[in-house]
Design a protein around this motif. Structure first.
Motif, mmCIF file in Angstrom:
data_model
loop_
_atom_site.group_PDB
_atom_site.id
_atom_site.type_symbol
_atom_site.label_atom_id
_atom_site.label_comp_id
_atom_site.label_asym_id
_atom_site.label_seq_id
_atom_site.Cartn_x
_atom_site.Cartn_y
_atom_site.Cartn_z
ATOM 1 N N SER A 1 69.526 40.799 25.088
ATOM 2 C CA SER A 1 68.439 40.434 24.173
ATOM 3 C C SER A 1 68.331 41.513 23.122
ATOM 4 N N ILE A 2 68.394 41.087 21.893
ATOM 5 C CA ILE A 2 68.284 42.018 20.776
ATOM 6 C C ILE A 2 66.848 41.969 20.290
ATOM 7 N N ASN A 3 66.145 43.068 20.505
ATOM 8 C CA ASN A 3 64.747 43.133 20.077
ATOM 9 C C ASN A 3 64.690 43.563 18.630
ATOM 10 N N ARG A 4 64.259 42.694 17.813
ATOM 11 C CA ARG A 4 64.080 43.029 16.405
ATOM 12 C C ARG A 4 62.630 43.400 16.195
ATOM 13 N N LYS A 5 62.426 44.418 15.411
ATOM 14 C CA LYS A 5 61.069 44.836 15.133
ATOM 15 C C LYS A 5 60.418 43.785 14.259
ATOM 16 N N ARG A 6 59.288 43.302 14.729
ATOM 17 C CA ARG A 6 58.596 42.278 13.958
ATOM 18 C C ARG A 6 57.920 42.903 12.750
ATOM 19 N N SER A 7 57.946 42.174 11.667
ATOM 20 C CA SER A 7 57.294 42.671 10.474
ATOM 21 C C SER A 7 55.822 42.286 10.515
ATOM 22 N N HIS A 8 55.065 42.945 9.706
ATOM 23 C CA HIS A 8 53.642 42.674 9.632
ATOM 24 C C HIS A 8 53.405 41.461 8.741
ATOM 25 N N ARG A 9 52.454 40.657 9.113
ATOM 26 C CA ARG A 9 52.155 39.465 8.337
ATOM 27 C C ARG A 9 50.905 39.711 7.507
ATOM 28 N N CYS A 10 50.906 39.173 6.317
ATOM 29 C CA CYS A 10 49.763 39.289 5.428
ATOM 30 C C CYS A 10 48.582 38.536 6.030
ATOM 31 N N ARG A 11 47.395 39.086 5.914
ATOM 32 C CA ARG A 11 46.194 38.515 6.538
ATOM 33 C C ARG A 11 45.605 37.329 5.757
ATOM 34 N N VAL A 12 45.990 37.160 4.483
ATOM 35 C CA VAL A 12 45.457 36.065 3.675
ATOM 36 C C VAL A 12 45.904 34.735 4.276
ATOM 37 N N LYS A 13 44.987 33.771 4.329
ATOM 38 C CA LYS A 13 45.190 32.538 5.081
ATOM 39 C C LYS A 13 46.487 31.795 4.760
ATOM 40 N N ASN A 14 46.770 31.481 3.533
ATOM 41 C CA ASN A 14 47.938 30.681 3.189
ATOM 42 C C ASN A 14 49.155 31.513 2.771
ATOM 43 N N CYS A 15 49.054 32.816 2.867
ATOM 44 C CA CYS A 15 50.178 33.684 2.500
ATOM 45 C C CYS A 15 51.097 33.827 3.716
ATOM 46 N N GLU B 1 53.861 35.874 3.696
ATOM 47 C CA GLU B 1 54.679 37.071 3.489
ATOM 48 C C GLU B 1 54.718 37.930 4.748
ATOM 49 N N HIS B 2 55.915 38.389 5.084
ATOM 50 C CA HIS B 2 56.102 39.354 6.168
ATOM 51 C C HIS B 2 56.622 40.622 5.527
ATOM 52 N N ILE B 3 56.000 41.719 5.842
ATOM 53 C CA ILE B 3 56.388 42.969 5.222
ATOM 54 C C ILE B 3 56.695 44.007 6.286
ATOM 55 N N LEU B 4 57.654 44.866 6.000
ATOM 56 C CA LEU B 4 57.990 45.926 6.946
ATOM 57 C C LEU B 4 56.956 47.033 6.916
ATOM 58 N N MET B 5 56.481 47.357 5.720
ATOM 59 C CA MET B 5 55.471 48.397 5.593
ATOM 60 C C MET B 5 54.218 47.767 5.000
ATOM 61 N N PRO B 6 53.197 47.576 5.816
ATOM 62 C CA PRO B 6 52.012 46.872 5.330
ATOM 63 C C PRO B 6 51.124 47.755 4.451
ATOM 64 N N PHE B 7 50.329 47.095 3.647
ATOM 65 C CA PHE B 7 49.284 47.764 2.884
ATOM 66 C C PHE B 7 47.997 47.532 3.650
ATOM 67 N N VAL B 8 47.364 48.587 4.106
ATOM 68 C CA VAL B 8 46.150 48.474 4.898
ATOM 69 C C VAL B 8 44.956 48.673 3.976
ATOM 70 N N CYS B 9 44.054 47.725 4.003
ATOM 71 C CA CYS B 9 42.856 47.799 3.170
ATOM 72 C C CYS B 9 41.946 48.888 3.735
ATOM 73 N N PRO B 10 41.488 49.815 2.899
ATOM 74 C CA PRO B 10 40.606 50.874 3.389
ATOM 75 C C PRO B 10 39.214 50.359 3.779
ATOM 76 N N SER B 11 38.856 49.171 3.321
ATOM 77 C CA SER B 11 37.530 48.631 3.640
ATOM 78 C C SER B 11 37.533 47.829 4.939
ATOM 79 N N TYR C 1 48.028 43.656 4.544
ATOM 80 C CA TYR C 1 48.226 42.717 3.447
ATOM 81 C C TYR C 1 49.576 42.967 2.794
ATOM 82 N N CYS C 2 50.091 41.931 2.134
ATOM 83 C CA CYS C 2 51.340 42.063 1.395
ATOM 84 C C CYS C 2 51.052 42.759 0.064
#
Length: 152
Positions: free
Chosen positions: A96-110, A112-122, A127-128
């Motif tokens: 089994s090859i474990n691939r690191k899952r990317s982070h998903r954008c929190r916006v409902k219809n978005c 986007e999967h990103i390797l390095m997420p943008f974290v909202c300070p609030s 987020y993408c």
């Protein structure tokens, strides 16, 4: 430098055991298979034709029937493990090859999967790049902060 200091400098390091090389290396490599000392050019098993090396040992066997990669232990040959896999009906011993899952954008219809997420300070959600600003993802915390405070 004195003669004694030159002798001490020459005793540092070891000579490469590869036939015809014999290079003095101050940071020599020790082969884990044959336990001999080699220079940087002959450090890999295939570079010095290691007698204790099983060249298939570095390769991952693949099932000829199902095409899946087969996991094996360090003390098992590739043929033995493929045979065990085939006898199990191509179900066991699959790598089994474990691939690191990317982070998903929190916006409902978005989607986007990103390797390095943008974290909202609030709100502290991921987020993408398109929704990274509080205004773009309609941050609940920022909306609460923007509402006028009514003084009674």
């Amino acid at each position: 430098m004195s003669e004694h200091e030159e002798e001490d400098m020459m005793s540092i390091g070891q000579h490469c055991k590869h036939p015809g090389c014999n290079q003095l290396d101050f940071l020599p490599f020790k082969c884990k298979k044959c336990l001999e000392i080699y220079c940087v050019e002959h450090r890999r098993e295939q570079d010095h034709n290691c007698p204790n090396s099983e060249m298939g040992n570095t390769e991952i066997p693949q099932c000829p029937l199902c095409g899946q990669l087969i996991a094996r232990g360090s003390h098992q040959s590739a043929n033995d493990q493929v045979e065990r896999h085939l006898l199990s009906g191509c179900k066991d011993h699959v790598l089994s090859i474990n691939r690191k899952r990317s982070h998903r954008c929190r916006v409902k219809n978005c989607r986007e999967h990103i390797l390095m997420p943008f974290v909202c300070p609030s709100c502290h959600f991921n987020y993408c790049i398109r929704h990274r600003f509080s205004v773009d993802h309609q941050c609940d915390k920022m909306i609460q902060l923007r509402q006028p405070i009514t003084v009674q």
